[in-house]
Design an enzyme around this catalytic site. Sequence first.
Site, PDB file in Angstrom:
ATOM      1  N   ASN A   9     -45.603  -1.055  71.241  1.00 60.70           N
ATOM      2  CA  ASN A   9     -44.145  -0.972  71.406  1.00 60.70           C
ATOM      3  C   ASN A   9     -43.696   0.398  70.899  1.00 60.70           C
ATOM      4  OD1 ASN A   9     -41.394  -1.256  71.409  1.00 60.70           O
ATOM      5  ND2 ASN A   9     -41.325  -2.750  69.718  1.00 60.70           N
ATOM      6  N   TRP A  10     -43.453   1.294  71.845  1.00 56.34           N
ATOM      7  CA  TRP A  10     -43.106   2.676  71.454  1.00 56.34           C
ATOM      8  C   TRP A  10     -41.688   2.777  70.901  1.00 56.34           C
ATOM      9  CZ3 TRP A  10     -45.025   6.528  75.798  1.00 56.34           C
ATOM     10  CH2 TRP A  10     -46.390   6.320  76.032  1.00 56.34           C
ATOM     11  N   LYS A  11     -40.894   1.759  71.141  1.00 59.22           N
ATOM     12  CA  LYS A  11     -39.471   1.771  70.752  1.00 59.22           C
ATOM     13  C   LYS A  11     -38.785   3.017  71.345  1.00 59.22           C
ATOM     14  CE  LYS A  11     -40.757  -0.630  66.582  1.00 59.22           C
ATOM     15  NZ  LYS A  11     -40.346  -1.182  65.314  1.00 59.22           N
ATOM     16  N   HIS A 101     -37.205  -9.215  70.262  1.00 62.10           N
ATOM     17  CA  HIS A 101     -37.591  -8.364  69.136  1.00 62.10           C
ATOM     18  C   HIS A 101     -36.484  -8.382  68.081  1.00 62.10           C
ATOM     19  CE1 HIS A 101     -38.763  -4.899  66.758  1.00 62.10           C
ATOM     20  NE2 HIS A 101     -39.961  -5.001  67.313  1.00 62.10           N
ATOM     21  N   GLU A 103     -35.259  -6.188  66.278  1.00 67.34           N
ATOM     22  CA  GLU A 103     -34.274  -5.090  66.363  1.00 67.34           C
ATOM     23  C   GLU A 103     -33.208  -5.403  67.409  1.00 67.34           C
ATOM     24  OE1 GLU A 103     -37.151  -1.979  66.914  1.00 67.34           O
ATOM     25  OE2 GLU A 103     -37.857  -2.290  64.862  1.00 67.34           O
ATOM     26  N   GLU A 173     -43.771 -11.728  64.272  1.00 67.02           N
ATOM     27  CA  GLU A 173     -43.463 -10.465  63.602  1.00 67.02           C
ATOM     28  C   GLU A 173     -42.519 -10.725  62.430  1.00 67.02           C
ATOM     29  OE1 GLU A 173     -44.107  -6.931  66.425  1.00 67.02           O
ATOM     30  OE2 GLU A 173     -42.038  -7.557  66.631  1.00 67.02           O
ATOM     31  N   GLY A 179     -42.145  -1.979  60.391  1.00 67.77           N
ATOM     32  CA  GLY A 179     -41.812  -0.604  60.041  1.00 67.77           C
ATOM     33  C   GLY A 179     -41.699  -0.337  58.551  1.00 67.77           C
ATOM     34  N   SER A 219     -46.256  -3.588  60.753  1.00 70.21           N
ATOM     35  CA  SER A 219     -47.080  -2.650  59.982  1.00 70.21           C
ATOM     36  C   SER A 219     -48.578  -2.886  60.176  1.00 70.21           C
ATOM     37  CB  SER A 219     -46.704  -2.687  58.501  1.00 70.21           C
ATOM     38  OG  SER A 219     -45.357  -2.269  58.334  1.00 70.21           O
ATOM     39  N   GLY A 240     -46.126  -1.238  66.566  1.00 70.85           N
ATOM     40  CA  GLY A 240     -45.021  -0.291  66.684  1.00 70.85           C
ATOM     41  C   GLY A 240     -45.492   1.113  66.342  1.00 70.85           C
ATOM     42  N   GLY A 241     -45.232   1.552  65.114  1.00 67.85           N
ATOM     43  CA  GLY A 241     -45.528   2.915  64.676  1.00 67.85           C
ATOM     44  C   GLY A 241     -46.927   3.397  65.041  1.00 67.85           C
TER      45      GLY A 241
HETATM   46  C1  PEP Z   1     -42.667  -3.773  66.144  1.00 66.48           C
HETATM   47  O1  PEP Z   1     -41.566  -3.224  66.067  1.00 66.48           O
HETATM   48  O2  PEP Z   1     -42.893  -4.560  67.047  1.00 66.48           O
HETATM   49  C2  PEP Z   1     -43.658  -3.443  65.130  1.00 66.48           C
HETATM   50  C3  PEP Z   1     -44.643  -4.249  64.955  1.00 66.48           C
HETATM   51  O3  PEP Z   1     -43.438  -2.271  64.425  1.00 66.48           O
HETATM   52  P1  PEP Z   1     -44.415  -1.630  63.320  1.00 66.48           P
HETATM   53  O4  PEP Z   1     -45.824  -1.803  63.795  1.00 66.48           O
HETATM   54  O5  PEP Z   1     -43.997  -0.206  63.246  1.00 66.48           O
HETATM   55  O6  PEP Z   1     -44.162  -2.387  62.049  1.00 66.48           O
END
Ligand code: PEP
Length: 258
Positions: A9-11, A101, A103, A173, A179, A219, A240-241
């Site tokens: 997930n590049w966001k 999600h 967010e 999640e 994040g 994370s 994500g990141g």
């Molecule tokens: C996400 O936003 O789906 C996610 C898992 O982010 P991160 O890996 O950066 O915690």
Amino acid sequence: MRQKIVAGNWKMNKDFEDAEVLLDDIYNAQLKYKGDVQVIVCPPTLYLELATDYANDEEMDEAPFGVGAQNVSEYVKGAYTGEISAQMLASMGITHCIVGHSERRKYFGETDKIIAEKINLLLSYSMQPIYCCGEVLEEREAGKHIEVVAKQIQSALFHLTPEEFSNIIIAYEPVWAIGTGKNATPEQAQEMHDIIRKLILEKYGNEVANDTSILYGGSCNAKNARELFAMPDVDGGLIGGASLIAEDFLKIRDSFVD
Ligand code: PEP
């Protein structure tokens, strides 16, 4: 059969040039890949066409990766300025879409009812929703995390028929892990994944429950993926990141213990 999956997930990250470099790196690695992990990339909407150009490479028998959108409109079509419909995504060759999600729940007011509408539309166009659920820190600290996640699963998904449900990918999640650099422990992830699978079993039976891929997100990175993916009910990750760096993302892909 239950599928191992690593989805990125590049966001809202990367400009066009950087997106091209990242897609190119993932594409080249996937050309050589012989494993059984399904890779899905979910870039920002503007870069979806670029991603499907890579994914639809005619030289390969199978697409090197799935392409997922990060969002879809809950409306079918018409006067909804700025929205992207399920039909539009399907017509671009998009295979997956992240829904629910945290967010989007937090910043864009998405409720389970809206999310259920989105899921229905995606399924009607044969795309696979990646349904995100997870508790916030206060809910975990109050011991309500299981109740919260169970309600999210039931209210967004349990109106589906077994056939429809078999196209759902779930991503647990925990919001406090997204994040933050503080991932759930493998035991915490396993506990929730096991509960989710049991809920599916009660509603849809053993076969559907066994075949559903339940990903962990929050994370997850190249260092901790192996111990998370070693858990029996963790079928991969929504990343994500760490999905923004090809090397890390591919290391995560390779973190399953046989
Ligand atoms: C996400 O936003 O789906 C996610 C898992 O982010 P991160 O890996 O950066 O915690």
